[in-house]
Write a protein that holds these residues in place. Sequence first.
Motif, mmCIF file in Angstrom:
data_model
loop_
_atom_site.group_PDB
_atom_site.id
_atom_site.type_symbol
_atom_site.label_atom_id
_atom_site.label_comp_id
_atom_site.label_asym_id
_atom_site.label_seq_id
_atom_site.Cartn_x
_atom_site.Cartn_y
_atom_site.Cartn_z
ATOM 1 N N ARG A 1 13.845 -107.994 16.007
ATOM 2 C CA ARG A 1 14.688 -106.883 16.449
ATOM 3 C C ARG A 1 15.804 -106.601 15.452
ATOM 4 N N ILE A 2 16.423 -107.665 14.963
ATOM 5 C CA ILE A 2 17.487 -107.472 13.965
ATOM 6 C C ILE A 2 16.924 -106.830 12.705
ATOM 7 N N LEU A 3 15.723 -107.235 12.294
ATOM 8 C CA LEU A 3 15.101 -106.669 11.100
ATOM 9 C C LEU A 3 14.811 -105.185 11.294
ATOM 10 N N VAL A 4 14.311 -104.797 12.483
ATOM 11 C CA VAL A 4 14.032 -103.386 12.754
ATOM 12 C C VAL A 4 15.315 -102.563 12.716
ATOM 13 N N VAL A 5 16.393 -103.102 13.304
ATOM 14 C CA VAL A 5 17.672 -102.384 13.293
ATOM 15 C C VAL A 5 18.187 -102.214 11.861
ATOM 16 N N CYS A 6 18.050 -103.252 11.037
ATOM 17 C CA CYS A 6 18.503 -103.171 9.642
ATOM 18 C C CYS A 6 17.699 -102.146 8.864
ATOM 19 N N VAL A 7 16.384 -102.133 9.066
ATOM 20 C CA VAL A 7 15.528 -101.178 8.344
ATOM 21 C C VAL A 7 15.872 -99.749 8.746
ATOM 22 N N VAL A 8 16.047 -99.522 10.057
ATOM 23 C CA VAL A 8 16.399 -98.173 10.512
ATOM 24 C C VAL A 8 17.761 -97.755 9.956
ATOM 25 N N GLY A 9 18.730 -98.675 9.937
ATOM 26 C CA GLY A 9 20.041 -98.361 9.382
ATOM 27 C C GLY A 9 19.984 -98.015 7.905
ATOM 28 N N ILE A 10 19.150 -98.765 7.153
ATOM 29 C CA ILE A 10 19.007 -98.475 5.720
ATOM 30 C C ILE A 10 18.366 -97.111 5.508
ATOM 31 N N LEU A 11 17.346 -96.793 6.314
ATOM 32 C CA LEU A 11 16.693 -95.490 6.180
ATOM 33 C C LEU A 11 17.651 -94.347 6.494
ATOM 34 N N VAL A 12 18.460 -94.494 7.532
ATOM 35 C CA VAL A 12 19.428 -93.447 7.873
ATOM 36 C C VAL A 12 20.466 -93.285 6.768
ATOM 37 N N ALA A 13 20.948 -94.422 6.210
ATOM 38 C CA ALA A 13 21.922 -94.352 5.116
ATOM 39 C C ALA A 13 21.332 -93.672 3.889
ATOM 40 N N MET A 14 20.065 -93.969 3.571
ATOM 41 C CA MET A 14 19.416 -93.332 2.419
ATOM 42 C C MET A 14 19.230 -91.839 2.650
ATOM 43 N N MET A 15 18.878 -91.453 3.890
ATOM 44 C CA MET A 15 18.713 -90.027 4.179
ATOM 45 C C MET A 15 20.030 -89.286 4.076
ATOM 46 N N ILE A 16 21.138 -89.935 4.479
ATOM 47 C CA ILE A 16 22.449 -89.285 4.363
ATOM 48 C C ILE A 16 22.872 -89.170 2.903
ATOM 49 N N LYS A 17 22.644 -90.241 2.124
ATOM 50 C CA LYS A 17 23.055 -90.216 0.719
ATOM 51 C C LYS A 17 22.240 -89.222 -0.085
ATOM 52 N N TYR A 18 20.940 -89.174 0.154
ATOM 53 C CA TYR A 18 20.055 -88.263 -0.583
ATOM 54 C C TYR A 18 19.586 -87.146 0.340
ATOM 55 N N ARG A 19 20.535 -86.550 1.063
ATOM 56 C CA ARG A 19 20.173 -85.519 2.015
ATOM 57 C C ARG A 19 19.629 -84.270 1.334
ATOM 58 N N ASP A 20 20.093 -83.983 0.106
ATOM 59 C CA ASP A 20 19.553 -82.815 -0.583
ATOM 60 C C ASP A 20 18.070 -82.989 -0.881
ATOM 61 N N LYS A 21 17.668 -84.219 -1.249
ATOM 62 C CA LYS A 21 16.246 -84.469 -1.491
ATOM 63 C C LYS A 21 15.450 -84.358 -0.201
ATOM 64 N N VAL A 22 16.039 -84.817 0.902
ATOM 65 C CA VAL A 22 15.349 -84.722 2.189
ATOM 66 C C VAL A 22 15.185 -83.260 2.592
ATOM 67 N N ILE A 23 16.240 -82.458 2.378
ATOM 68 C CA ILE A 23 16.158 -81.041 2.724
ATOM 69 C C ILE A 23 15.130 -80.338 1.849
ATOM 70 N N ILE A 24 15.047 -80.708 0.565
ATOM 71 C CA ILE A 24 14.043 -80.119 -0.310
ATOM 72 C C ILE A 24 12.643 -80.470 0.180
ATOM 73 N N ALA A 25 12.437 -81.717 0.589
ATOM 74 C CA ALA A 25 11.126 -82.133 1.071
ATOM 75 C C ALA A 25 10.731 -81.398 2.342
ATOM 76 N N ILE A 26 11.725 -81.035 3.177
ATOM 77 C CA ILE A 26 11.418 -80.385 4.446
ATOM 78 C C ILE A 26 11.339 -78.871 4.309
ATOM 79 N N THR A 27 12.323 -78.277 3.619
ATOM 80 C CA THR A 27 12.425 -76.813 3.568
ATOM 81 C C THR A 27 12.047 -76.217 2.222
ATOM 82 N N GLY A 28 11.974 -77.036 1.163
ATOM 83 C CA GLY A 28 11.709 -76.489 -0.157
ATOM 84 C C GLY A 28 12.953 -76.013 -0.873
#
Length: 473
Positions: free
Chosen positions: A40-67
């Motif tokens: 459970r702790i590992l799942v929470v850490c992985v989800v937290g890392i993914l959310v932090a990466m999406m916030i830091k590289y949000r422009d890349k995420v928006i490009i992947a979704i909207t172009g």
Amino acid sequence: GSSFGSRVWADVTRQARARRPPPLVAMFDPVFGTIAIGKRILVVCVVGILVAMMIKYRDKVIIAITGDDRIHGTPLDCIWIGLFRCCGLCSGDYVHCLGRYLGVAPWTVQLSCITVGDLPDHHAGDFYLTIECGGDPPMVTSVAERREPKVVHFPDVLTLRVRSSSLEPSLRITVKRLNLVGSTTLCEVQITARSVTNWAFSSANFKRVQMFNCDATFNAETPPWIALKFGGPDEEEYSTSMDAEGQVRTLSMLGGVKNFKNEYGLLDATGNFLAEPFEEDLELLARQERCLSWFTRAMIFLGICVPMAFYGTWKYASFCYDNYKAITMAELNNQTFPMSVYQIQHLVEWCEVQFAGEGIAVGEPCKPSFEQVYAVCTPSDEGGRFPAAQPELAFPIPFASDFDVPGLPCFDWACWGDFHVQPFEPYAPLMVLAYFLVVSLLRTWGRHCVRASRASMQRERAQQMQSTMRNTK
């Protein structure tokens, strides 16, 4: 008694033994519990890392979704389009001036005479600017080739849409050096939108603004700066062509788009003339598209407003009918008026509890008929039986009590409307869905008619061209 107690104790002992895990499983139970907690702790850490990466590289995420690298919308866009333009159903031309002064509609600002100086660079290079304004796409100037970083001039005239509000994102101007591969950001500045609009419509509209070095390791003797002129819209905003002598012409001077296209033919990249549709045909098709668009928007607007108005009216009628029915029950039960709201509700609950599950006939004191309720709905001066000592009913309006505003009085037609409309209440969602389905079908049919009209025009123009070519031969 003792045999019964022994049997109960034997059953309890047997159930406890059945729930007890085997010795081997019980020995490793703490290990298995630790592993589950670790997962459970590992799942929470992985989800937290993914959310932090999406916030830091949000422009890349928006490009992947909207172009695109950004969302072209701001809270002020939502206010302007949602409230002032009725969710895009109207153009907002009549309230555009009011929206500008309220800070929700954009002003048109032109940037000209753009010059940058003291750039944090040691050698001559190719420089250009990028300008980001609100949710609009970034604008890029022309490239100034082989310029010294001391002073670089850009001849471009850029038109911005800026709102005079503190909620509007700041105007961001960035100076970049063009490299063989990619580019290098040298310096930038952010100017508040309110300052941009104030400078644009003031007499002293030429400003020299300090810029900030993006490379902290560069030891600059003086900070970089940008000098530019802020101005409002003028005739250059509507310029569409330039003749051989370099004089700017406008559509009004040329007599319209039709004359403009006749004077300046359409060319390709090599200078060859290309055929294009006649302007009168384009105007007719555009008129048809506008009519279809306005019809669809009007139908959608009605499909949204009418159900909302119907729902509000039905809630009002239902409230009035239920309260008149409760007063009718109190009158038939020989209660003394005036009665408080609590007393009336207590009587209604008593009737529900007293006759729950009993099929009492309509017209009894705890189950009045529509005629009895309607007689109470009718005012006493019109022959009704509403108790004179009882205060008049009023539908509560949200936040009206804060301003000492009475609610909406209940009229006699509310009882009639609620009684006759209530049987159709389950079919209301289906009627709304059927309405929008019909609107969608009409929109599809309208588009088919527009396409048929376009094909007919093209066929007619082709026949005219063939006839002209035959006559020429």
